[in-house]
Write an enzyme that holds these catalytic residues in place. Structure first.
Site, PDB file in Angstrom:
ATOM      1  N   GLU A   6       0.832  -1.209   0.000  1.00 55.24           N
ATOM      2  CA  GLU A   6       0.000   0.000   0.000  1.00 55.24           C
ATOM      3  C   GLU A   6       0.867   1.261   0.000  1.00 55.24           C
ATOM      4  OE1 GLU A   6      -2.815  -0.368   3.192  1.00 55.24           O
ATOM      5  OE2 GLU A   6      -3.813  -2.083   2.276  1.00 55.24           O
ATOM      6  N   GLU A  35      -4.454  -8.962  -0.013  1.00 57.00           N
ATOM      7  CA  GLU A  35      -4.967  -8.616   1.312  1.00 57.00           C
ATOM      8  C   GLU A  35      -6.465  -8.438   1.210  1.00 57.00           C
ATOM      9  OE1 GLU A  35      -2.495  -5.890   3.509  1.00 57.00           O
ATOM     10  OE2 GLU A  35      -4.243  -5.004   4.474  1.00 57.00           O
TER      11      GLU A  35
END
Length: 807
Positions: free
Chosen positions: A423, A500
């Protein structure tokens, strides 16, 4: 117990006789450097000097995490969420002697991980600094060592004071193992072997081995380098010998071996080989180096997903942070092994190392137990996530840290991809293009056999600069599972992994009705929780998730039914310290795990067991202690059956079958005490039966050890489940008694826990309150064999007594 075979270099005498025609000792000595340290919490002047008086410092052995020994406080800013355990500055010192007399030898000290900003001195000489807390590093001690029975002093300063340094719990201190390596001046270099298997079939495998020899002499060395490949029966399956003139400080040798009828490494049969490389100067053995490896091949396909050894395999993964619950960040092989055993039991076959390089022992266990691995390097690049995070060290250290991770880990057969970031905020900045290309280039220089990926949040290919770099071999996405369906159109020809997923929330053993009403907690950034519980619990039905996530069922339904998605990694396998979403303080650990912090499965565990395993199972919940007449939603997870029928006190409440896209069945039942019974059937034949009984008054404490015989090695553990039971053997589902523990014999309490995310009780104590009927006691062996007697007491109840054997 699985052994850390990368470090403990065991050579079978018979194999050496065959290889060398004589019995010889390995001149390379790798010794644990964990014992005999002293520790001081706080900064102090002159502690790096030999003359410093550390007589009143605390004596301890490593690995050590001082944060886990502290008390929770809202004022500890050690994660970005606030409210955590203490950090600070700590010093370690060790006084030691080197038994051997230097004879053309080098002496190194290897630190597997120190969090963080470590500085090391030997006899007052500064060896160096390493900011990154997750990386393994080495220093050359040779120029500064004292011999001839003289004492040496090593000092280590650890600075974890600048906070917040992370979004989750890091631990503090020398929290991974330390090793002293004694070696010849000419030797196989540090992480100096690289094994690949470019051609593999059932009939034969080509095993390529590159060896780098370090020459610390000032003259050319005429060497003979012999490598043998051993199977698990210690039989030589291939061997070769080469001569080399090592004129420079570093020289290389390459081998191509053929292994006939290889046993392929797989999830079901994680078969390991070992390459033993022996270096000779004339006839003298001057070094010997072991490289464990596996023979396997894999690929990611843009249409059909992941294949291992030519067979399709859906990746059933979880994300794992590095803490070990009540043990903190301090590495313990048995604790990691237990976590993997629990995950294996629900059908998990893959681990994403979130979000930094893991302990070496964890990778060894994944090799040996059959887990695929996504090895991840960084949670942030130059742009900030945590105010005092890795971005502060990026410019100076990211190249070295990434190189060292790849060099250390690239021989593990479990690793199927390198992740260069999680991220990363440079997704939304054009700097993401150049940095991604740089990092991917670093990886490819050291290993071309695995794809490079990065976990992305932006799924629009035109807006994501990391993707726009063109440097990713595998596209990984976090969350937004409904958008996955557009992937083949938006990313034609690309390979995809769900890195994820979920962020579904739950507290073990707590249930809010009705279960078919979705709760999005929080519903937006900083939004208040609607319907929050005063006791900081979250319902364990699969109906609560954070606004960026989804339920387990909805996400798995998309991943399961689309072959182009290679698999998924649930956030997360276990609850972990830090990120106590959705609640603020005093919540202090996550609600995101399928398994709570103590290692007790939540109900979602059985959803995955029903989907990810062939083990016939039936799980019904919740417990059966409620107010009379209250409507209770009863769920069942099951497999290998067509339907489930539910009975209350012998009366049928009907039969249910799973609907499309759903992985559970449900009944809404007015509560009355008694027995709830579920029966699963196929073609009318009973498959399994399960019962839940209304529990009576608390009567006794029950102790259940995961292992009643442990090793007397000073590190082995027994994890003891503590239950509050009625006289009929039913657990009391809301029991919260305070339980005291007494240990006699050759063991001690390593930690206590109960899995409650808002408990502020210390982990290092001889007591723990039960939470929803259970708590956990962790007992650690000493180095003396014998019995370990455990007594658990609570007011008004019959004691629990258990005896372990330490061998």
């Amino acid at each position: 117990m699985y052994q850390h075979i990368n470090k403990i270099l065991i050579i079978v005498a018979v194999a050496l006789l065959a290889a060398c025609n004589q019995k010889v000792d390995n001149p390379r000595q790798v010794e644990s450097f964990n014992k005999g340290w002293k520790f001081f919490l706080g900064d102090t002047a002159d502690a790096s000097k030999v003359s410093f008086n550390d007589a009143d410092w605390r004596a301890l052995n490593l690995p050590h995490d001082w944060s886990i020994e502290g008390e929770f406080s809202k004022d500890n800013p050690s994660t970005t969420e606030g409210g955590a355990l203490p950090t600070g500055i700590g010093w370690y010192r060790k006084t030691f002697k080197v038994d051997s007399v230097p004879q053309n030898q080098k002496y190194y000290i290897d630190f597997d991980g120190v969090f963080c900003n470590s500085e090391v001195w030997l006899n007052g000489h500064y060896l160096g600094k390493r900011p990154f807390g997750y990386i393994t590093f080495r220093y050359d001690m040779t120029p500064y060592l004292n011999f001839e029975d003289k004492e040496n002093v090593m000092a280590v300063r650890v600075d974890n004071d600048a906070q917040p340094a992370s979004r989750w719990y890091t631990g503090s201190g020398i929290y991974r193992n330390v090793w002293m390596v004694t070696i010849n001046q000419v030797h196989v270099d540090h992480w100096g072997t690289y094994i690949t298997t470019p051609k593999v079939s059932d009939e034969a495998a080509i095993v390529n081995l590159e060896v780098k020899i370090k020459n610390n002499q000032n003259a050319a060395q005429q060497l003979k380098v012999k490598t043998e490949l051993y199977d698990q029966n210690n039989q030589v399956v291939a061997q070769d010998e080469k001569s080399v003139s090592c004129k420079d400080s570093l020289c290389s040798i390459a081998y191509d071996f053929t292994v006939n009828h290889p046993v392929l490494w797989s999830i079901e049969n994680p078969y390991m080989y070992t390459a033993v490389t022996s270096v000779y100067n004339k006839k003298e053995l001057i070094d010997q180096y072991e490289t464990p490896f596996g023979i396997r091949y894999f690929e990611f396909d843009s249409a059909k997903g992941f294949f291992l050894n030519g067979q399709p395999l859906k990746i059933h993964g979880v994300n794992q942070h590095h803490d070990l619950g009540a043990l903190g960040a301090a590495v313990n092989t048995r604790a990691m092994e237990r976590q993997l055993e629990i995950l294996k039991g629900m059908g998990c076959n893959a681990i994403r190392m979130a979000h930094n390089p893991p302990a070496q022992e964890l990778l060894d266990l994944c090799d040996q137990m059959g887990f695929l691995v996504i090895d991840e390097s960084f949670d942030e690049w130059k742009k900030t996530k945590a105010k005092k995070g890795y971005h502060l060290y990026w410019d100076e250290w990211h190249v070295r840290d990434l190189q060292d991770m790849i060099l250390r880990d690239r021989n593990h057969p479990s690793i199927i991809a390198w992740s260069i970031g999680n991220e990363i905020r440079e997704q939304f900045d054009t700097t993401g293009i150049s940095i991604t290309r740089e990092l991917a280039g670093i990886v490819k220089e050291l290993d071309k056999t695995r794809p490079v990926t990065s976990a992305l949040t932006e799924q629009d290919p035109k807006k994501n600069n990391i993707y726009q770099s063109g440097a990713l071999d595998l596209i990984s996405f976090n969350y937004k599972h409904k958008e996955y369906l557009d992937f083949p159109k938006n990313y034609p020809g690309q390979k995809m992994l769900a890195s994820e997923n979920m962020s579904a929330l739950s507290t073990r053993g707590h249930y809010d009705m009705p279960s078919d009403s979705m709760r999005i907690w929080p519903s937006a950034y900083n939004a208040p929780l609607v319907g929050a519980n005063d006791d900081y619990t979250v319902s364990a039905y699969d109906h609560v998730y954070a606004y960026w996530g989804a339920t387990h069922e909805d996400t798995w339904n998309v991943v399961k039914n689309n072959d182009f998605i290679s698999g998924m990694f649930i956030w997360s396998g276990f609850d972990y310290l830090g990120e106590p979403i959705p609640y603020p303080w005093p919540a202090r650990s996550s609600y995101l795990g399928i398994i709570d912090l103590a290692g007790f499965p939540k109900d979602a565990y059985y959803l995955y067991q029903s989907e990810w395993t062939d083990k016939t199972m039936l799980h019904i919940f919740p417990h059966w202690n409620w107010e009379k007449g209250q409507d209770i939603d009863v769920w069942a997870y099951y497999n290998n059956a067509d339907e489930v029928e539910l009975f209350l006190n012998g009366k049928s409440l009907g039969t249910r079958k799973k609907e499309d896209g759903k992985f559970h069945v449900m009944w809404r039942v007015p509560f009355e005490p008694g027995t709830l019974k579920a029966v699963s059937r196929t073609d009318g034949q009973v498959v399994l039966e399960k019962e839940i009984h209304t529990a009576g008054e608390p009567y006794k404490v029950e102790l259940i050890a995961d292992r009643e015989v442990i090793n007397a090695d000073g590190t082995d553990l027994s994890f003891i489940t503590v239950k509050i039971m009625d006289k009929d053997g039913n657990m009391i589902p809301d029991a919260d008694q305070l339980v005291h523990f007494d240990i006699e014999g050759n063991g001690f309490i390593a930690g206590v826990d109960n899995g409650y995310q808002a408990s502020l009780e210390p982990f290092k104590a001889n007591y723990r309150k039960a939470f929803n009927g259970m708590c956990l006691l962790i007992v650690q062996a000493t180095e003396e064999a014998g019995d370990i007697k455990i007594t658990a007491t609570t007011d008004g109840l019959k004691n629990g007594v258990l005896t372990l054997k330490s061998k």
